[in-house]
Design a protein around this motif. Structure first.
Motif, short mmCIF file in Angstrom:
data_model
loop_
_atom_site.label_atom_id
_atom_site.label_comp_id
_atom_site.label_asym_id
_atom_site.label_seq_id
_atom_site.Cartn_x
_atom_site.Cartn_y
_atom_site.Cartn_z
N SER A 1 0.81 -1.21 0.00
CA SER A 1 0.00 0.00 0.00
C SER A 1 0.84 1.26 0.00
O SER A 1 0.34 2.34 -0.25
CB SER A 1 -0.93 0.01 1.21
OG SER A 1 -0.17 0.13 2.39
N GLY A 2 2.12 1.17 0.28
CA GLY A 2 2.96 2.36 0.37
C GLY A 2 3.39 2.87 -0.99
O GLY A 2 4.25 2.31 -1.63
N CYS A 3 2.76 3.94 -1.45
CA CYS A 3 3.15 4.52 -2.73
C CYS A 3 4.15 5.65 -2.53
O CYS A 3 4.52 6.32 -3.46
CB CYS A 3 1.93 5.02 -3.48
SG CYS A 3 1.11 6.40 -2.69
N ASP A 4 4.57 5.85 -1.31
CA ASP A 4 5.43 6.98 -1.01
C ASP A 4 6.91 6.73 -1.31
O ASP A 4 7.70 7.63 -1.20
CB ASP A 4 5.25 7.42 0.43
CG ASP A 4 5.57 6.33 1.44
OD1 ASP A 4 5.58 6.65 2.62
OD2 ASP A 4 5.81 5.19 1.05
N ASP B 1 11.75 12.98 -9.66
CA ASP B 1 11.00 12.07 -10.53
C ASP B 1 10.65 10.78 -9.79
O ASP B 1 9.55 10.25 -9.93
CB ASP B 1 11.78 11.75 -11.80
CG ASP B 1 11.85 12.92 -12.77
OD1 ASP B 1 11.12 13.93 -12.58
OD2 ASP B 1 12.67 12.85 -13.71
N HIS B 2 11.57 10.28 -8.99
CA HIS B 2 11.36 9.03 -8.26
C HIS B 2 10.35 9.18 -7.12
O HIS B 2 9.46 8.35 -6.96
CB HIS B 2 12.69 8.51 -7.71
CG HIS B 2 12.59 7.25 -6.94
ND1 HIS B 2 12.38 6.03 -7.54
CD2 HIS B 2 12.64 7.01 -5.61
CE1 HIS B 2 12.32 5.09 -6.62
NE2 HIS B 2 12.48 5.66 -5.43
N HIS B 3 10.48 10.24 -6.34
CA HIS B 3 9.67 10.39 -5.13
C HIS B 3 8.44 11.27 -5.29
O HIS B 3 7.46 11.07 -4.57
CB HIS B 3 10.51 10.99 -3.99
CG HIS B 3 11.58 10.10 -3.49
ND1 HIS B 3 11.33 8.96 -2.75
CD2 HIS B 3 12.92 10.17 -3.61
CE1 HIS B 3 12.47 8.38 -2.44
NE2 HIS B 3 13.45 9.09 -2.95
N CYS B 4 8.47 12.24 -6.19
CA CYS B 4 7.45 13.29 -6.18
C CYS B 4 6.59 13.39 -7.44
O CYS B 4 5.43 13.78 -7.37
CB CYS B 4 8.11 14.65 -5.96
SG CYS B 4 9.28 14.69 -4.59
#
Length: 101
Positions: A14-17, A34-37
């Motif tokens: 469930s962690g899309c962060d 790009d990877h995180h945000c």
């Protein structure tokens, strides 16, 4: 036992962060953004009005404030994922990139 394993597996899925920071190939602010945000804020930083994601392009926040918001600042109204495992350096690279959008 099975229930515990199932809960752990679901929590991971469930962690899309993307609060995993073992990515030595990502070294620039843009790559880290790009990877995180970008998944929520878009590559352009315009956000997504229909999903309630504000733009971070042309932010009036300082680099320190953005980095703090990414790593530490948590409140009940927060929709953005918190990245407590992110290094200060990584958060500052992202924040510097956001200031250049």
């Amino acid at each position: 036992m099975r229930r515990t394993l199932l809960l752990i597996a679901l929590a991971g899925l469930s962690g899309c962060d993307k609060d995993t920071h073992n990515h030595p190939e990502l070294i620039t602010g843009k790559q880290l953004f790009d990877h995180h945000c970008a998944g929520c804020h878009a590559e352009t930083g315009k956000g997504n009005f229909l999903k309630g994601v504000p733009p971070n392009k042309q932010s009036s926040l300082s680099i320190w404030q953005i980095a703090h918001k990414i790593r530490i600042e948590a409140n009940d109204k927060r929709k953005m994922p918190l990245y407590p495992n992110m290094s200060t350096q990584e958060a500052e690279l992202i924040a510097d990139y956001v200031k250049q959008l």
